[in-house]
Design a protein around this motif. Sequence first.
Motif, PDB file in Angstrom:
ATOM      1  N   UNK A 142       0.833  -1.200   0.000  1.00  0.00           N
ATOM      2  CA  UNK A 142       0.000   0.000   0.000  1.00  0.00           C
ATOM      3  C   UNK A 142       0.870   1.254   0.000  1.00  0.00           C
ATOM      4  N   UNK A 143       1.922   1.239   0.806  1.00  0.00           N
ATOM      5  CA  UNK A 143       2.831   2.385   0.812  1.00  0.00           C
ATOM      6  C   UNK A 143       3.492   2.591  -0.529  1.00  0.00           C
ATOM      7  N   UNK A 144       3.852   1.485  -1.179  1.00  0.00           N
ATOM      8  CA  UNK A 144       4.479   1.585  -2.500  1.00  0.00           C
ATOM      9  C   UNK A 144       3.499   2.175  -3.512  1.00  0.00           C
ATOM     10  N   UNK A 146       0.976   4.113  -2.873  1.00  0.00           N
ATOM     11  CA  UNK A 146       0.763   5.528  -2.539  1.00  0.00           C
ATOM     12  C   UNK A 146       1.909   6.375  -3.094  1.00  0.00           C
ATOM     13  N   UNK A 147       3.135   5.889  -2.935  1.00  0.00           N
ATOM     14  CA  UNK A 147       4.294   6.617  -3.454  1.00  0.00           C
ATOM     15  C   UNK A 147       4.240   6.716  -4.977  1.00  0.00           C
ATOM     16  N   UNK A 148       3.850   5.611  -5.632  1.00  0.00           N
ATOM     17  CA  UNK A 148       3.739   5.631  -7.094  1.00  0.00           C
ATOM     18  C   UNK A 148       2.690   6.639  -7.542  1.00  0.00           C
ATOM     19  N   UNK A 149       1.593   6.713  -6.809  1.00  0.00           N
ATOM     20  CA  UNK A 149       0.543   7.686  -7.129  1.00  0.00           C
ATOM     21  C   UNK A 149       1.087   9.116  -7.012  1.00  0.00           C
ATOM     22  N   UNK A 150       1.825   9.392  -5.950  1.00  0.00           N
ATOM     23  CA  UNK A 150       2.380  10.730  -5.745  1.00  0.00           C
ATOM     24  C   UNK A 150       3.384  11.092  -6.841  1.00  0.00           C
ATOM     25  N   UNK A 151       4.081  10.062  -7.366  1.00  0.00           N
ATOM     26  CA  UNK A 151       5.054  10.319  -8.439  1.00  0.00           C
ATOM     27  C   UNK A 151       4.398  10.376  -9.809  1.00  0.00           C
ATOM     28  N   UNK A 152       3.108  10.089  -9.875  1.00  0.00           N
ATOM     29  CA  UNK A 152       2.411  10.122 -11.148  1.00  0.00           C
ATOM     30  C   UNK A 152       2.696   8.939 -12.032  1.00  0.00           C
ATOM     31  N   UNK A 153       3.069   7.795 -11.444  1.00  0.00           N
ATOM     32  CA  UNK A 153       3.413   6.605 -12.220  1.00  0.00           C
ATOM     33  C   UNK A 153       2.179   5.744 -12.504  1.00  0.00           C
ATOM     34  N   UNK A 154       2.228   5.054 -13.624  1.00  0.00           N
ATOM     35  CA  UNK A 154       1.153   4.135 -14.000  1.00  0.00           C
ATOM     36  C   UNK A 154       1.485   2.757 -13.440  1.00  0.00           C
ATOM     37  N   UNK A 155       1.305   2.582 -12.143  1.00  0.00           N
ATOM     38  CA  UNK A 155       1.703   1.358 -11.454  1.00  0.00           C
ATOM     39  C   UNK A 155       0.535   0.769 -10.682  1.00  0.00           C
ATOM     40  N   UNK A 156       0.308  -0.524 -10.878  1.00  0.00           N
ATOM     41  CA  UNK A 156      -0.652  -1.268 -10.065  1.00  0.00           C
ATOM     42  C   UNK A 156       0.151  -2.244  -9.215  1.00  0.00           C
ATOM     43  N   UNK A 157      -0.237  -2.382  -7.959  1.00  0.00           N
ATOM     44  CA  UNK A 157       0.442  -3.279  -7.032  1.00  0.00           C
ATOM     45  C   UNK A 157      -0.487  -4.441  -6.697  1.00  0.00           C
TER      46      UNK A 157
END
Length: 375
Positions: A142-144, A146-157
């Motif tokens: 979840x933390x990862x 959240x960080x990806x969201x803040x960086x604007x990355x297209x990442x699903x965990x």
Amino acid sequence: MHADDLLPGDTPLRLIDQDGASHPDDLHRIPSTDTMLDGYRRLVLARRLNDQADALVRQGRLAVYPSSHGQEACEVAAAMVLDEQDWLFPTYRDTVAVIARGVDPFEAFVLLRGDWHSGYDPTVHHVAPQSTPLATQLLHAVGFAHAARLRGEDTVVLAMCGDGATSEGDFHEALNFAAVFHLPVVFLVQNNGYAISVPLSRQTAAPSIAHKGVGYGMRGRLVDGNDLAALLAVLGEAVGEARDGGGPTLVEALTYRIKSHTNADDATRYRTADEVEPWLARDPLLRLRTWLTAEGALGEGDDAEAHAHAERVAADLRAAIMTDAEPHPEDLFAHVYATPTPHLREQAEQLAAELAAGASTESTAPTPDTAEVAR
């Protein structure tokens, strides 16, 4: 989102039953034949690696192995639904998922031999280190995200856990945080019936683990964990919704742990052979083989090649595990901090000097013949 949209169905989604017959569904389709063939090859390899690991434990080459025998469809599906930029957060039982994601089998298994830090570089294939403490990886996932969201990355965990982990406080905290912040996380619970020796009935009184999603405000989905087609459909949908901004999903896959918890466990102390027997007929590998054969998509040659490939991979793994590691003393300082502290640098320099002095002494020491002449 309406509460009815969050609740799972009354029965787990099943697209291919244990006899290999198709079950049409209004909302979910069986993936393409090519996808299912790819999945079958991965299942064959997964089963072979599970069996090989059991043998390596008996030979003393692995310290412990939590087998996923019977759960391979969950393992393979978890890797197949992710794109390259996505991340997988596995548990100690998910070695097969780690390998299906692209990690070299030896690097995945060497952790269980106990002679390397993690065995693989998490950043290469976007696979977090396997987690032994229950549910801690869910918070990390979840933390990862959240960080990806803040960086604007297209990442699903995609975060994996077992039914036992849902009894941990970390499970609640992870799901609550993911839902409140509407994060792109898919939680896959492999409900294999037992948390070591504790049955699900002693862990929760809920109709299903998937029903817990509504309490957090996220979708709950229930799926047959031995049906690769259904798993790919449900997990693929959840990953797609997360990527499109739809937030997290809790997926419960109903499966069964055929083997003991680990090689240190005696499952006969808390379950009977009569309980295990019906699950042998629900084998995800045999089920998919029957369906592919009936569809005319899997011939004897294709099946033989899949097993031959699995044998080659198992042989390579066996040879690598049988080779004893030769660690260098200076490796003690190599992976402690990204930037070594002054004390570590001082200690490393001291060790290097002692090693150099020892090597110099050995190179100038007289040989036995020279010593005899000197006397």
